[in-house]
Design a protein around this motif. Sequence first.
Motif, mmCIF file in Angstrom:
data_model
loop_
_atom_site.group_PDB
_atom_site.id
_atom_site.type_symbol
_atom_site.label_atom_id
_atom_site.label_comp_id
_atom_site.label_asym_id
_atom_site.label_seq_id
_atom_site.Cartn_x
_atom_site.Cartn_y
_atom_site.Cartn_z
ATOM 1 N N MET A 198 17.105 -18.656 -25.209
ATOM 2 C CA MET A 198 17.943 -17.694 -24.689
ATOM 3 C C MET A 198 19.007 -18.586 -23.717
ATOM 4 N N ASN A 199 20.224 -18.108 -23.932
ATOM 5 C CA ASN A 199 21.292 -18.793 -23.137
ATOM 6 C C ASN A 199 21.633 -17.883 -22.152
ATOM 7 N N LEU A 200 21.341 -18.180 -21.002
ATOM 8 C CA LEU A 200 21.527 -17.263 -19.720
ATOM 9 C C LEU A 200 22.915 -17.111 -19.393
ATOM 10 N N ASP A 201 23.812 -18.089 -19.682
ATOM 11 C CA ASP A 201 25.183 -17.925 -19.367
ATOM 12 C C ASP A 201 25.881 -16.843 -20.049
ATOM 13 N N GLN A 202 25.268 -16.582 -21.495
ATOM 14 C CA GLN A 202 25.805 -15.377 -22.198
ATOM 15 C C GLN A 202 25.940 -14.008 -21.259
ATOM 16 N N PHE A 203 24.720 -13.775 -20.334
ATOM 17 C CA PHE A 203 24.600 -12.714 -19.883
ATOM 18 C C PHE A 203 25.512 -12.290 -18.803
ATOM 19 N N LYS A 204 26.333 -11.034 -18.783
ATOM 20 C CA LYS A 204 27.449 -10.808 -17.809
ATOM 21 C C LYS A 204 26.727 -9.821 -17.041
ATOM 22 N N PRO A 205 26.570 -9.833 -15.550
ATOM 23 C CA PRO A 205 26.333 -8.679 -14.713
ATOM 24 C C PRO A 205 27.234 -7.645 -14.860
ATOM 25 N N LEU A 206 26.802 -6.411 -15.387
ATOM 26 C CA LEU A 206 27.546 -5.293 -15.591
ATOM 27 C C LEU A 206 27.213 -4.277 -14.261
ATOM 28 N N THR A 207 25.977 -4.333 -13.952
ATOM 29 C CA THR A 207 25.724 -3.398 -12.789
ATOM 30 C C THR A 207 25.192 -4.444 -11.717
ATOM 31 N N VAL A 208 25.465 -4.269 -10.578
ATOM 32 C CA VAL A 208 25.073 -4.979 -9.167
ATOM 33 C C VAL A 208 24.900 -3.935 -8.204
ATOM 34 N N TYR A 209 23.761 -4.285 -7.264
ATOM 35 C CA TYR A 209 23.407 -3.428 -6.220
ATOM 36 C C TYR A 209 23.081 -4.611 -5.174
ATOM 37 N N THR A 210 23.596 -4.259 -3.798
ATOM 38 C CA THR A 210 23.081 -5.196 -2.852
ATOM 39 C C THR A 210 22.748 -4.172 -1.733
ATOM 40 N N ILE A 211 21.481 -4.320 -1.048
ATOM 41 C CA ILE A 211 21.079 -3.584 -0.146
ATOM 42 C C ILE A 211 20.459 -4.540 1.287
ATOM 43 N N TYR A 212 20.401 -3.969 2.250
ATOM 44 C CA TYR A 212 19.875 -4.788 3.246
ATOM 45 C C TYR A 212 18.303 -4.030 3.763
ATOM 46 N N ILE A 213 17.379 -4.789 3.785
ATOM 47 C CA ILE A 213 16.089 -4.173 4.144
ATOM 48 C C ILE A 213 15.665 -4.674 5.399
ATOM 49 N N ALA A 214 15.162 -4.139 6.401
ATOM 50 C CA ALA A 214 14.457 -4.562 7.511
ATOM 51 C C ALA A 214 12.854 -5.140 7.222
ATOM 52 N N SER A 215 13.050 -6.211 6.848
ATOM 53 C CA SER A 215 11.712 -6.776 6.117
ATOM 54 C C SER A 215 11.842 -8.415 6.263
ATOM 55 N N THR A 216 10.856 -8.760 5.728
ATOM 56 C CA THR A 216 10.940 -10.406 5.423
ATOM 57 C C THR A 216 10.927 -10.632 3.948
ATOM 58 N N PRO A 217 11.647 -11.974 3.606
ATOM 59 C CA PRO A 217 11.495 -12.108 2.097
ATOM 60 C C PRO A 217 10.140 -12.210 1.479
ATOM 61 N N GLU A 218 9.223 -12.397 1.989
ATOM 62 C CA GLU A 218 7.814 -12.483 1.420
ATOM 63 C C GLU A 218 7.368 -11.036 1.242
ATOM 64 N N LYS A 219 7.603 -10.194 1.961
ATOM 65 C CA LYS A 219 7.411 -8.787 1.649
ATOM 66 C C LYS A 219 7.989 -8.096 0.817
ATOM 67 N N VAL A 220 9.346 -8.651 0.603
ATOM 68 C CA VAL A 220 10.347 -7.947 -0.317
ATOM 69 C C VAL A 220 9.812 -8.412 -1.771
ATOM 70 N N TRP A 221 9.316 -9.779 -1.807
ATOM 71 C CA TRP A 221 8.981 -10.459 -3.060
ATOM 72 C C TRP A 221 7.727 -9.620 -3.332
ATOM 73 N N GLU A 222 6.878 -9.468 -2.611
ATOM 74 C CA GLU A 222 5.709 -8.696 -2.908
ATOM 75 C C GLU A 222 5.753 -7.400 -3.498
ATOM 76 N N ALA A 223 6.629 -6.746 -2.809
ATOM 77 C CA ALA A 223 7.081 -5.309 -3.556
ATOM 78 C C ALA A 223 7.538 -5.373 -4.544
ATOM 79 N N LEU A 224 8.526 -6.312 -4.964
ATOM 80 C CA LEU A 224 8.866 -6.633 -6.302
ATOM 81 C C LEU A 224 7.922 -6.919 -7.443
#
Length: 170
Positions: free
Chosen positions: A1-27
Amino acid sequence: MNLDQFKPLTVYTIYIASTPEKVWEALTSAEFSMQYFFGNAVEVESRLGGAFIVRTPDGALHISGEVLAYDPPRKLSVTFNVNWPELIEKLGPTLVTYEIEPVGEAVRLTMSEGHDRPLSDDILSGGRTGWPAILSGLKSLLETGKAPQIKTAPPVQMLEALKAMGIKTP
């Protein structure tokens, strides 16, 4: 699969009062995701090429895919295919990417949904309805310990567009 052919059509950015490790675990944790992802359990096989699965509250397969980028706690990319065979056949695969960056006492989480072909706003409306509720639930859960129960209506605009394309939906 060629990832370069995928174009982001929806993007969301949020800020969370947390750590990267906790966000990763939640995901990536079924236990966490069930609390904010409409009761669905996310299962991630922790390696490149591993399985990505989302199960409904009754345990049925809802979404399946493959892990294409796995860099804890910074980046996770997966194919995100809803378990409707005609949908994948006619609309192609979806690429979902989460990028996690520490910013001071918070984390910037950027989620993008990419496609390998142009899709109409009607088709994209389903995700554009669901993702804000999912990400808001994730943020609330990590910041307060409780995710709100967000009820969204079925994505009528998307379902009508799929029907017009001859795609059967459950």
